[in-house]
Design an enzyme around this catalytic site. Structure first.
Site, PDB file in Angstrom:
ATOM      1  N   ASP A 178       0.351  -7.692   1.946  1.00  0.00           N
ATOM      2  CA  ASP A 178       0.746  -6.280   1.856  1.00  0.00           C
ATOM      3  C   ASP A 178       2.273  -6.209   1.824  1.00  0.00           C
ATOM      4  O   ASP A 178       2.930  -5.878   2.814  1.00  0.00           O
ATOM      5  CB  ASP A 178       0.174  -5.487   3.026  1.00  0.00           C
ATOM      6  CG  ASP A 178       0.167  -3.984   2.751  1.00  0.00           C
ATOM      7  OD1 ASP A 178       0.838  -3.572   1.788  1.00  0.00           O
ATOM      8  OD2 ASP A 178      -0.497  -3.240   3.484  1.00  0.00           O
ATOM      9  N   HIS A 212       0.822  -1.214   0.000  1.00  0.00           N
ATOM     10  CA  HIS A 212       0.000   0.000   0.000  1.00  0.00           C
ATOM     11  C   HIS A 212       0.856   1.264   0.000  1.00  0.00           C
ATOM     12  O   HIS A 212       0.315   2.370  -0.106  1.00  0.00           O
ATOM     13  CB  HIS A 212      -0.990  -0.008   1.168  1.00  0.00           C
ATOM     14  CG  HIS A 212      -0.416   0.319   2.499  1.00  0.00           C
ATOM     15  ND1 HIS A 212      -0.069  -0.647   3.414  1.00  0.00           N
ATOM     16  CD2 HIS A 212      -0.137   1.505   3.090  1.00  0.00           C
ATOM     17  CE1 HIS A 212       0.395  -0.062   4.509  1.00  0.00           C
ATOM     18  NE2 HIS A 212       0.369   1.250   4.334  1.00  0.00           N
ATOM     19  N   SER A 216       4.296   3.138   7.882  1.00  0.00           N
ATOM     20  CA  SER A 216       4.034   1.989   7.020  1.00  0.00           C
ATOM     21  C   SER A 216       5.261   1.624   6.202  1.00  0.00           C
ATOM     22  O   SER A 216       6.001   2.490   5.738  1.00  0.00           O
ATOM     23  CB  SER A 216       2.888   2.297   6.053  1.00  0.00           C
ATOM     24  OG  SER A 216       1.649   2.159   6.667  1.00  0.00           O
TER      25      SER A 216
END
Length: 257
Positions: free
Chosen positions: A109, A64, A203
């Protein structure tokens, strides 16, 4: 309601200044400048993420974190300071699990980035090896990033921050987030009483346990560092065959299922 831990509408040159605080990453301290030679800063005009250099030409991060006009910096500690050995690259090619940008918030992910040209090792730049074994429940792990040091309000620091958290049994996260599937390709990590956590802007950054690169930060609760709401990390060990096959040139590989 939960959120993927990537920061939107982030301008790297307009980071909000954070006063010196004991709440860093959330609940940590400023990293030692020599402990994160492998850490990459990924950014564009709208997003910020972390990443991990696994050899001189490849960076591993969260799927992402994919963004247009991405630049990748190595050798950064304070984003307001340019270091002599700082190096900038951009992606030559991006690889996603199952060719997919169809990862969901629970699974797959992971993104492997081939850089446009190899990096040179230096005093502040060197790769981190892939893990030889998966982490054990109870392991003490290190998280790091330039993400917000406050939550739910956001305050972005100039200096990289680190914190120590623990690996929990996956069922701890399933109890916190009942919608989680039974998959074991995700690591559950945090502090049960709260106070330390990765957060918005962290992230893609690494989870390092006993010196090994074990996880990729990707998901957590809306308000970070809450009691009994650990974070989720892509389990790097489960993707080693896929990573090594891509690097070796077998771009059609699909593993694990």
């Amino acid at each position: 309601m939960v959120l993927i831990r990537v920061l939107v509408n982030f301008l790297i040159l307009q980071l909000s200044y954070a006063q010196k605080s004991s709440e860093l990453v959330i609940g940590g301290d400023e990293c030692n400048i020599n402990e994160h030679r492998f850490l990459a800063l990924l950014y564009s005009e709208r997003f910020q993420c972390g990443g991990t250099l696994i050899n001189e030409e490849w960076v591993l991060t969260a799927a992402h974190c994919d963004m247009r006009n991405m630049y990748i910096y190595l050798g950064v500690h304070n984003v307001s300071v340019q270091y002599d050995d700082e190096q900038r690259r951009y992606p030559k090619k991006k690889y996603f699990r199952l060719s997919s940008r169809n990862y969901n918030q629970w699974d797959k992910d992971i993104m492997l980035i081939r850089l446009n040209r190899p990096l040179r090792n230096s005093a502040h730049i060197a790769p981190l090896s892939l893990p030889s074994n998966p982490p054990s429940v109870g392991s003490v792990c290190r998280i790091m990033g330039w993400g917000t040091i406050t939550s739910p309000q956001v305050t972005f620091p100039d200096v990289l921050h680190c914190a120590n958290i623990n690996i929990f049994d996956y069922e701890v996260c399933r109890a916190a987030y009942p919608e989680l599937p039974a998959t074991r390709r995700t690591l559950c990590a945090g502090i049960l009483e709260g106070g330390k956590d990765s957060c918005n802007g962290d992230s893609g950054g690494p989870l390092i346990c006993n010196g090994q690169f074990q996880g990729i930060a990707y998901w957590g609760a809306d308000t970070c560092a809450q009691p009994r709401e650990p974070g989720l990390y892509t389990k790097v060990f489960d993707y080693i065959d896929w990573i090594q096959s891509i690097i070796a040139g077998n771009t059609a590989v699909t593993c694990p299922p």
